[in-house]
Design a protein around this motif. Structure first.
Motif, short mmCIF file in Angstrom:
data_model
loop_
_atom_site.label_atom_id
_atom_site.label_comp_id
_atom_site.label_asym_id
_atom_site.label_seq_id
_atom_site.Cartn_x
_atom_site.Cartn_y
_atom_site.Cartn_z
N HIS A 169 0.74 -1.00 0.09
CA HIS A 169 0.03 -0.04 0.00
C HIS A 169 1.03 1.28 0.08
O HIS A 169 1.72 1.14 0.64
CB HIS A 169 -0.90 -0.20 1.25
N VAL A 170 0.60 2.13 -0.84
CA VAL A 170 1.55 3.19 -1.10
C VAL A 170 0.71 4.60 -0.53
O VAL A 170 -0.40 5.22 -0.96
CB VAL A 170 1.86 3.53 -2.48
N TYR A 171 1.49 5.05 0.51
CA TYR A 171 1.12 6.71 1.01
C TYR A 171 2.25 7.40 0.56
O TYR A 171 3.42 7.23 1.51
CB TYR A 171 0.90 6.28 2.71
N LEU A 172 2.15 8.42 -0.27
CA LEU A 172 3.05 9.38 -0.40
C LEU A 172 3.26 10.48 0.43
O LEU A 172 2.48 11.22 0.86
CB LEU A 172 3.17 9.70 -1.93
N GLY A 173 4.62 11.03 0.82
CA GLY A 173 4.82 12.25 1.48
C GLY A 173 3.91 12.28 2.86
O GLY A 173 4.06 11.38 3.48
N ALA A 174 3.23 13.35 2.89
CA ALA A 174 2.40 13.51 4.28
C ALA A 174 1.50 12.62 4.52
O ALA A 174 0.97 12.36 5.61
CB ALA A 174 2.02 15.08 4.56
N ALA A 175 1.04 12.04 3.46
CA ALA A 175 -0.07 11.28 3.62
C ALA A 175 0.25 9.68 4.20
O ALA A 175 -0.66 9.15 4.81
CB ALA A 175 -0.63 11.02 2.00
N ALA A 176 1.62 9.61 4.35
CA ALA A 176 1.93 8.40 5.05
C ALA A 176 1.43 8.53 6.61
O ALA A 176 1.26 7.44 7.09
CB ALA A 176 3.63 8.53 5.12
N ALA A 177 1.21 9.68 7.09
CA ALA A 177 0.74 9.73 8.58
C ALA A 177 -0.77 9.12 8.60
O ALA A 177 -1.26 8.95 9.70
CB ALA A 177 0.81 11.14 8.93
N LEU A 178 -1.36 8.97 7.47
CA LEU A 178 -2.84 8.54 7.45
C LEU A 178 -2.95 7.20 7.82
O LEU A 178 -3.77 6.69 8.64
CB LEU A 178 -3.55 8.95 6.31
N ARG A 179 -1.86 6.28 7.28
CA ARG A 179 -1.93 4.93 7.87
C ARG A 179 -0.58 4.30 8.05
O ARG A 179 0.13 3.53 7.03
CB ARG A 179 -2.63 4.09 6.73
N LYS A 180 -0.04 4.79 9.11
CA LYS A 180 1.30 4.30 9.38
C LYS A 180 1.37 2.66 9.76
O LYS A 180 2.38 2.00 9.70
CB LYS A 180 1.74 5.01 10.92
N ASP A 181 0.31 1.94 9.94
CA ASP A 181 0.33 0.63 10.16
C ASP A 181 0.34 0.05 8.72
O ASP A 181 0.99 -1.06 8.77
CB ASP A 181 -1.06 0.23 10.52
N ILE A 182 0.23 0.45 7.49
CA ILE A 182 0.26 -0.18 6.23
C ILE A 182 1.08 0.59 5.45
O ILE A 182 1.48 -0.10 4.35
CB ILE A 182 -1.10 -0.48 5.91
N ALA A 183 1.60 1.78 5.65
CA ALA A 183 2.11 2.44 4.70
C ALA A 183 3.59 1.83 4.50
O ALA A 183 4.35 1.39 5.49
CB ALA A 183 2.36 4.11 5.01
N GLN A 184 4.11 1.86 3.33
CA GLN A 184 5.24 1.14 3.00
C GLN A 184 5.96 2.42 2.18
O GLN A 184 6.02 3.17 1.43
CB GLN A 184 5.12 0.11 2.39
#
Length: 120
Positions: free
Chosen positions: A105-120
């Motif tokens: 699952h891809v969370y770029l930039g500041a959006a990584a804070a939305l799902r720290k549990d699955i962001a890679q």
């Protein structure tokens, strides 16, 4: 082949169509690359945008990338007080042999804070 779902998000710096295209395209390319996918592996993609984004449809960026024969839909996120602003989220349905635990699952930039549990 199994049907899997891939999540992702990106926070935009500003509400401008060109910027949205760039950021959503970067998100989609990262999802494809990190999961070893091609356009043929895509079943459908849901895009959501926070209520403060008005400049364009996030799906337009996918079409510009050449994702033209995949069903796409855009929707608006709930307007929750305190939520991160200017965020585009993606839920892509794919065909993949990867086990569910190996989907990136891809969370770029500041959006990584939305799902720290699955962001890679």
């Amino acid at each position: 082949m199994a049907v899997r779902a891939v999540r992702g998000a990106v926070q935009l710096e500003r509400d401008e169509a060109g910027h949205m295209d760039e950021q959503v395209a970067a998100l989609l390319r990262a999802i494809l690359e990190r999961n070893g996918l091609t356009g043929d592996d895509l079943i459908s993609i849901w895009f959501t945008a926070t209520p403060d984004l008005h400049s364009d449809f996030p799906a337009a960026a996918a079409r510009k990338l050449g994702i033209t024969d995949v069903p796409l839909i855009c929707a608006q996120e709930l307007d929750i007080e305190g939520a991160m602003p200017r965020v585009v989220r993606v839920l892509a349905h794919i065909e993949s042999d990867r086990p569910r635990a190996e989907i990136s699952h891809v969370y770029l930039g500041a959006a990584a804070a939305l799902r720290k549990d699955i962001a890679q």
